[in-house]
Design a protein around this motif. Sequence first.
Motif, mmCIF file in Angstrom:
data_model
loop_
_atom_site.group_PDB
_atom_site.id
_atom_site.type_symbol
_atom_site.label_atom_id
_atom_site.label_comp_id
_atom_site.label_asym_id
_atom_site.label_seq_id
_atom_site.Cartn_x
_atom_site.Cartn_y
_atom_site.Cartn_z
ATOM 1 N N LEU A 67 -75.166 -72.074 -46.655
ATOM 2 C CA LEU A 67 -74.916 -71.669 -45.277
ATOM 3 C C LEU A 67 -74.412 -70.227 -45.167
ATOM 4 C CD1 LEU A 67 -73.400 -74.797 -43.488
ATOM 5 C CD2 LEU A 67 -75.750 -74.256 -44.063
ATOM 6 N N SER A 68 -74.060 -69.654 -46.326
ATOM 7 C CA SER A 68 -73.517 -68.299 -46.240
ATOM 8 C C SER A 68 -74.585 -67.231 -46.457
ATOM 9 C CB SER A 68 -72.393 -68.140 -47.263
ATOM 10 O OG SER A 68 -72.888 -68.452 -48.539
ATOM 11 N N ILE A 69 -75.805 -67.675 -46.800
ATOM 12 C CA ILE A 69 -76.850 -66.684 -47.089
ATOM 13 C C ILE A 69 -77.630 -66.342 -45.817
ATOM 14 C CG2 ILE A 69 -78.921 -66.220 -48.451
ATOM 15 C CD1 ILE A 69 -77.706 -68.232 -50.520
ATOM 16 N N GLY A 70 -77.664 -65.072 -45.477
ATOM 17 C CA GLY A 70 -78.381 -64.627 -44.276
ATOM 18 C C GLY A 70 -77.709 -65.094 -43.012
ATOM 19 N N ARG A 71 -76.396 -65.012 -42.959
ATOM 20 C CA ARG A 71 -75.654 -65.533 -41.810
ATOM 21 C C ARG A 71 -75.553 -64.469 -40.711
ATOM 22 N NH1 ARG A 71 -71.299 -70.056 -42.252
ATOM 23 N NH2 ARG A 71 -71.908 -70.827 -40.228
ATOM 24 N N TYR A 72 -76.023 -64.805 -39.530
ATOM 25 C CA TYR A 72 -76.004 -63.837 -38.428
ATOM 26 C C TYR A 72 -75.257 -64.339 -37.194
ATOM 27 C CZ TYR A 72 -79.469 -61.266 -41.073
ATOM 28 O OH TYR A 72 -80.102 -60.547 -42.053
ATOM 29 N N GLY A 73 -74.807 -65.603 -37.225
ATOM 30 C CA GLY A 73 -74.092 -66.135 -36.067
ATOM 31 C C GLY A 73 -75.024 -66.578 -34.962
ATOM 32 N N LYS A 74 -74.514 -66.535 -33.720
ATOM 33 C CA LYS A 74 -75.266 -67.076 -32.582
ATOM 34 C C LYS A 74 -76.159 -65.997 -31.968
ATOM 35 C CE LYS A 74 -71.447 -70.227 -31.656
ATOM 36 N NZ LYS A 74 -72.043 -71.286 -32.498
ATOM 37 N N VAL A 75 -77.306 -65.764 -32.591
ATOM 38 C CA VAL A 75 -78.177 -64.700 -32.088
ATOM 39 C C VAL A 75 -79.317 -65.272 -31.248
ATOM 40 C CG1 VAL A 75 -77.733 -62.840 -33.713
ATOM 41 C CG2 VAL A 75 -79.223 -64.711 -34.384
ATOM 42 N N THR A 76 -79.659 -64.542 -30.209
ATOM 43 C CA THR A 76 -80.779 -64.931 -29.364
ATOM 44 C C THR A 76 -81.798 -63.795 -29.329
ATOM 45 O OG1 THR A 76 -79.724 -63.986 -27.417
ATOM 46 C CG2 THR A 76 -79.321 -66.325 -27.838
ATOM 47 N N LEU A 77 -83.008 -64.161 -28.936
ATOM 48 C CA LEU A 77 -84.080 -63.167 -28.870
ATOM 49 C C LEU A 77 -83.747 -62.094 -27.822
ATOM 50 C CD1 LEU A 77 -86.723 -62.815 -30.294
ATOM 51 C CD2 LEU A 77 -87.853 -64.085 -28.463
#
Lengths: 187, 176
Positions: free
Chosen positions: B133-143
């Motif tokens: 879960l820590s790889i490529g973590r960006y949080g709550k992103v939207t388009l």
Amino acid sequence: MAMARARTLGPIPLSWWGGGLAIGLILTIATALAEPIGVSAQYVVLDGVLLHALAPATVEQSPYLEKTAKGWTLQTYEFFFVLGIPLGAFLSALATRRLSTRVVPSEWAARFGPSPLRRVIWSFVGGFLLLFGARFGGGCTSGHMISGISQLAISSMLFTAALFAAAMLTVRYLYPSPNRPNREGRA
Amino acid sequence: MKLLLGLILGGAFGAVLQMSGASSYTKMTNALRLRDFTIIKLILMAIGVGMIGVNLLDALGLANIRIKDLYVLGILAAGLIFGVGLAVSGYCPGTALAAAAEGKPDAWATVLGGLLGAAVFAFLFPEIEEYLLSIGRYGKVTLHGALGVAGLWLAVPLGSLFIWLAFRLPLKEADR
């Protein structure tokens, strides 16, 4: 196409556009009055509440259970939403005379034989993978695909792309299509 | 009152899933085999309508938005596992409940398997969280957030595209 098996069930009563429109509106109403729709987390909640009642010491080993099944209660909006699904489906199946106790779907029987045990084992395995994957990804068809994409969430688009790719490849493996030999040639 | 609201909305959702054939193993399998597009059209329509509806609410400040975290590797792995489960069982977590209520015993097995899968995940979570879960973590992103525009600007054209596609797709493979 023409299965020899006689169909005892009536036709599907709701068109795709009627159903799709209704789901889109349910999502919109739910988002206004409560929150976007979701199902899979409530499997964890039910697990947590049951385990907490039966073996309270075990649940302490999972901070995830404690966080998801907050307060060890089923009396939440989210759980009642999920509880409503089988209730609504039962009533509509009753009303449209589509209750069915078949164990083996005809499509499955034609490919894998009539054994009920085989079908039940594989649907159990499928369910295991479904909920493991859904909790891992933080949502299922409802939470990620329908609610998530509607909110333009990038994680939901990625989850949906991965799930369709895997599902279509798996189904191709389960049901090799004989009518497109030149596309199967790479196997 | 919240409980009753949940029961009513969930009940409507379950009835719609059942009545439109989404809880049918054969319909689901044939959708994935690209032979019967009923469920694909249904999903496209639902997302198209939902996208416009939710973003319209959001523009009016009435939406309770819940964006899910993006963690690239974990989401990809999770989607792949889920997809295999969907293909094998022919149900998703929601339609399995609807199919179980229709009386189909194989859907009961899917629900029970699901409860076990969810429990196993709950106990494995600490290990999974630390690595995947820590790889490529960006949080709550939207388009729309990534593009820096309001959601409605994307939702109207994209939602319309989904609805258009839903009508454009044939019902059955043979119709093409």
